[in-house]
Scaffold this motif. Structure first.
Motif, PDB file in Angstrom:
ATOM      1  N   ALA A  83      -3.930  44.160  16.191  1.00 19.91           N
ATOM      2  CA  ALA A  83      -2.828  43.438  16.833  1.00 19.91           C
ATOM      3  C   ALA A  83      -1.740  44.406  17.277  1.00 19.91           C
ATOM      4  CB  ALA A  83      -2.248  42.420  15.863  1.00 19.91           C
ATOM      5  N   ARG A  84      -1.038  43.995  18.311  1.00 24.59           N
ATOM      6  CA  ARG A  84       0.170  44.697  18.730  1.00 24.59           C
ATOM      7  C   ARG A  84       1.202  43.668  19.142  1.00 24.59           C
ATOM      8  NH1 ARG A  84       0.759  45.491  24.424  1.00 24.59           N
ATOM      9  NH2 ARG A  84      -1.103  44.832  25.554  1.00 24.59           N
ATOM     10  N   ILE A  85       2.447  44.022  19.010  1.00 26.31           N
ATOM     11  CA  ILE A  85       3.553  43.130  19.348  1.00 26.31           C
ATOM     12  C   ILE A  85       4.116  43.588  20.679  1.00 26.31           C
ATOM     13  CG2 ILE A  85       5.825  42.295  18.646  1.00 26.31           C
ATOM     14  CD1 ILE A  85       4.883  43.104  15.731  1.00 26.31           C
ATOM     15  N   THR A  86       4.358  42.625  21.564  1.00 26.89           N
ATOM     16  CA  THR A  86       4.882  42.956  22.883  1.00 26.89           C
ATOM     17  C   THR A  86       5.898  41.903  23.316  1.00 26.89           C
ATOM     18  OG1 THR A  86       4.282  43.429  25.184  1.00 26.89           O
ATOM     19  CG2 THR A  86       2.969  41.773  24.042  1.00 26.89           C
ATOM     20  N   GLU A  87       6.792  42.301  24.164  1.00 28.15           N
ATOM     21  CA  GLU A  87       7.730  41.370  24.794  1.00 28.15           C
ATOM     22  C   GLU A  87       7.195  40.925  26.153  1.00 28.15           C
ATOM     23  OE1 GLU A  87      10.463  40.128  23.385  1.00 28.15           O
ATOM     24  OE2 GLU A  87      10.227  41.340  21.587  1.00 28.15           O
ATOM     25  N   SER A  88       6.119  41.569  26.602  1.00 26.01           N
ATOM     26  CA  SER A  88       5.520  41.254  27.897  1.00 26.01           C
ATOM     27  C   SER A  88       5.002  39.823  27.911  1.00 26.01           C
ATOM     28  CB  SER A  88       4.374  42.218  28.186  1.00 26.01           C
ATOM     29  OG  SER A  88       3.648  41.789  29.320  1.00 26.01           O
TER      30      SER A  88
END
Length: 125
Positions: A83-88
């Motif tokens: 997993a990765r966290i993004t604001e996109s």
């Protein structure tokens, strides 16, 4: 049942001390990517444990299942991934297309993007 059709899943993360944490989530899946949003539903903080856990350890699991008193209808699907966290908002349309509730109030994020590395499933059928 396909993963794409399920309405709710359980996201499992692990913190920096190895303590597991499981929460129900809404999600959308396309190919080998799953998106989960931090949405507008009430929360005590925006600094959610699931986000802190992903920052500490990006390995996650997502479980979707169906329970019925008729055990011939039982099934589950589990995906493991990174997993990765993004604001996109690149995958926001997936969520809005799946959940009518998000059409009026789309999630602002942040978003969790999971790259699926393993799938497993079971069905009594």
């Amino acid at each position: 049942m396909r993963l794409d059709d399920a309405r709710v899943a359980r996201l499992a993360t692990v913190d920096e001390n190895g303590q597991p944490h499981v929460v129900p989530v809404t999600f959308a899946a396309r190919d080998d990517t799953i998106v989960i949003a931090v949405d507008h539903k009430p929360k005590s903080t925006r600094d959610l444990k699931r986000l802190r856990n992903i920052r500490a350890n990006p390995q996650v699991s997502l479980l979707v299942d169906e329970y019925s008193e008729d055990w011939s209808r039982l099934w589950w699907i589990r995906v493991d991934g990174t997993a990765r966290i993004t604001e996109s908002t690149e995958a926001l349309a997936w969520l809005v297309g799946k959940y009518p509730q998000y059409q009026a109030t789309p999630p602002a994020g942040p978003f969790i993007l999971i790259t699926v590395t393993r799938r497993s499933a079971w069905s009594s059928a």
